[in-house]
Scaffold this motif. Structure first.
Motif, short mmCIF file in Angstrom:
data_model
loop_
_atom_site.label_atom_id
_atom_site.label_comp_id
_atom_site.label_asym_id
_atom_site.label_seq_id
_atom_site.Cartn_x
_atom_site.Cartn_y
_atom_site.Cartn_z
N TRP A 1 0.90 -1.40 0.03
CA TRP A 1 -0.08 -0.07 0.10
C TRP A 1 0.84 1.15 -0.04
O TRP A 1 1.88 1.36 0.88
N PRO A 2 0.69 2.29 -0.99
CA PRO A 2 1.57 3.32 -1.18
C PRO A 2 1.43 4.29 0.23
O PRO A 2 0.40 4.40 0.94
N ALA A 3 2.66 4.58 0.67
CA ALA A 3 3.11 5.46 1.70
C ALA A 3 3.77 6.59 1.71
O ALA A 3 5.18 6.64 1.89
N PRO A 4 3.23 7.78 0.88
CA PRO A 4 4.24 8.96 0.44
C PRO A 4 4.91 9.54 1.83
O PRO A 4 4.18 9.77 2.71
N LEU A 5 6.15 9.77 1.53
CA LEU A 5 6.89 10.71 2.85
C LEU A 5 6.29 12.24 2.82
O LEU A 5 6.40 12.71 3.83
N ARG A 6 5.82 12.71 1.49
CA ARG A 6 5.34 14.15 1.57
C ARG A 6 4.04 14.13 0.90
O ARG A 6 3.73 13.36 0.02
N ILE A 7 3.39 15.33 1.22
CA ILE A 7 2.04 15.52 0.37
C ILE A 7 2.39 16.40 -0.72
O ILE A 7 2.48 17.56 -0.72
N THR A 8 2.79 15.85 -1.83
CA THR A 8 2.87 16.62 -3.27
C THR A 8 2.06 15.86 -4.17
O THR A 8 1.71 14.76 -4.10
N TRP A 9 1.83 16.81 -5.31
CA TRP A 9 1.08 16.04 -6.42
C TRP A 9 1.63 14.92 -7.09
O TRP A 9 0.85 13.89 -7.17
N ARG A 10 2.82 14.95 -7.16
CA ARG A 10 3.52 13.68 -7.75
C ARG A 10 3.23 12.40 -6.72
O ARG A 10 3.07 11.46 -7.16
N ASN A 11 3.29 12.79 -5.45
CA ASN A 11 3.13 11.58 -4.32
C ASN A 11 1.86 11.22 -4.42
O ASN A 11 1.41 9.91 -4.32
N LEU A 12 0.88 12.12 -4.49
CA LEU A 12 -0.62 11.84 -4.51
C LEU A 12 -0.95 11.04 -5.81
O LEU A 12 -2.09 10.00 -5.63
N ILE A 13 -0.69 11.29 -6.95
CA ILE A 13 -0.98 10.84 -8.06
C ILE A 13 -0.31 9.27 -8.10
O ILE A 13 -1.06 8.26 -8.29
N ARG A 14 0.84 9.44 -7.49
CA ARG A 14 1.31 7.89 -7.60
C ARG A 14 0.81 6.96 -6.47
O ARG A 14 0.55 5.82 -6.74
N ALA A 15 0.21 7.56 -5.45
CA ALA A 15 -0.54 6.80 -4.39
C ALA A 15 -1.68 6.17 -5.18
O ALA A 15 -2.11 4.95 -4.90
N GLY A 16 -2.52 6.91 -5.87
CA GLY A 16 -3.81 6.56 -6.51
C GLY A 16 -3.57 5.45 -7.53
O GLY A 16 -4.05 4.59 -7.64
N PHE A 17 -2.45 5.80 -8.28
CA PHE A 17 -1.84 4.87 -9.28
C PHE A 17 -1.53 3.57 -8.80
O PHE A 17 -2.06 2.52 -9.44
N TRP A 18 -0.92 3.36 -7.68
CA TRP A 18 -0.27 2.25 -7.20
C TRP A 18 -1.45 1.13 -6.46
O TRP A 18 -1.24 0.11 -6.77
N THR A 19 -2.65 1.87 -6.32
CA THR A 19 -3.86 0.90 -5.74
C THR A 19 -4.22 0.01 -6.74
O THR A 19 -5.02 -0.82 -6.50
N LEU A 20 -3.87 0.33 -8.07
CA LEU A 20 -4.50 -0.35 -9.19
C LEU A 20 -3.89 -1.67 -9.39
O LEU A 20 -4.21 -2.56 -9.75
#
Length: 341
Positions: free
Chosen positions: A150-169
């Motif tokens: 499950w994605p766990a971004p270290l910071r709240i950035t748009w790149r990290n947020l989009i990757r988080a959503g993408f990774w759930t796929l």
């Protein structure tokens, strides 16, 4: 707008509800098998939180003997020294093959391991204490056991947020109960790695894709465990290039899944367009259920569940666009190395 179009989101809602129900019923294994185990971790470069990730492997609640084998490349001696200070076994990559750097490291680790069970892990992943017990505990009934992070971004950035959503796929490939191995969490009995498997791996780029194919071709069974989901710890700096690698891999090794997702993404876009044209909120119900589906998958992860679940619907659109744009690409950059698939 014709009322019969409301049938489309209604069918999607039914499918998503069935998927949620099925996942909740099949992702709990609770096996009791135990045997001496080798955890093999290919490492190249310094991942965010590497020390904490390695410590999470050392602190497994596992009743049998286990060892951690970290495999590094000879051009990174500083990394080998750093890992030795963490009290784990360090192996320098030595296997000769026409394969990816990760598979070369895995084969090198296999040479140095003698335990009955082999488990592969990733260096950018934080593992819960029950992870190893869950992975090994079902190998008396299955050829291989896997889970997905499950994605766990270290910071709240748009790149990290989009990757988080993408990774759930990645969970979508598990919707029918363990259909695809994930490279950061794969468990096997050691006798699975016979000469044929070693030869297959030695000429491939994707480790989990290849092992999935071999298990299925042999008539084996893959189990997916949803009780020990690790956390993929990251701080994405090059989202476009990273996601290209994911898409190119899927197209090459799971073309049926790629084509299916092209259809799913098109329907999700259709529902959005119909909502904008009619302002009927029912057209958005598949989007809401998609988000709830991911909440259901990750509910026991607490605070880590929220952001990726909410962003998962954006991940659908981002992944769909990337799939269209990258469908014919065959070159990827991975861990400072370029591969042509």
């Amino acid at each position: 707008m014709p009322q019969f179009l409301l049938i489309l989101p209604a069918l999607a809602d039914l499918i998503l509800l069935l998927q949620i129900w099925k996942e909740n019923s099949i992702f709990k294994l609770n096996g009791r098998f135990c045997a001496p185990t080798s955890i093999i971790v290919p490492i190249r470069g310094l991942d965010p939180g590497l020390e904490r990730n390695v410590e999470s492997l050392k602190n497994q609640d596992f009743p049998c003997l286990f060892e951690i084998i970290c495999v590094v490349d000879p051009d990174q001696p500083w990394l080998a020294e750093r890992l030795k200070q963490l009290g784990v076994k360090v192996v320098i990559t030595s296997a000769s093959c026409s394969c990816s750097g990760k598979i070369r490291a895995q084969l090198s680790g296999l040479r140095e391991s003698t335990n009955e069970v082999v488990v592969f892990a990733d260096s950018d992943t934080l593992y819960p204490r029950n992870w190893l017990r869950e992975m090994v505990g079902n190998l008396d009934r299955y050829t291989a056991v896997t889970t997905f992070s499950w994605p766990a971004p270290l910071r709240i950035t748009w790149r990290n947020l989009i990757r988080a959503g993408f990774w759930t796929l990645g969970f979508e490939s598990q919707a029918s109960g363990g259909t695809f191995l994930w490279g950061g969490s794969m468990a096997f009995r050691r006798n699975f790695f016979d000469g044929e498997v070693i030869r297959e791996l030695s000429r491939e780029w994707c480790d989990d894709c290849t092992l999935t194919r071999i298990v299925k071709n042999r008539g084996g069974r893959i189990a997916f465990d949803g009780l020990a989901i690790p956390l993929n710890v990251y701080d994405e700096r090059d989202l476009w290039r990273w996601s290209t690698r994911q898409v190119v891999t899927i197209v090459k090794y799971s073309s049926r899944g790629a084509k299916a997702f092209l259809v799913i993404g098109a329907f999700m876009l259709l529902y959005l367009v119909l909502f904008l044209l009619t302002l009927n909120p029912f057209y958005l119900s598949p989007h809401l259920l998609w988000i709830l589906k991911n909440f259901s998958r990750s509910r026991h992860l607490g605070k880590y569940s929220y952001i990726p679940s909410i962003m998962s619907i954006l991940g659908v659109y981002f992944g769909w666009i990337k799939l269209i744009l990258d469908y014919r690409k065959r070159e990827v950059l991975w861990r400072d190395r370029t591969y042509v698939l």
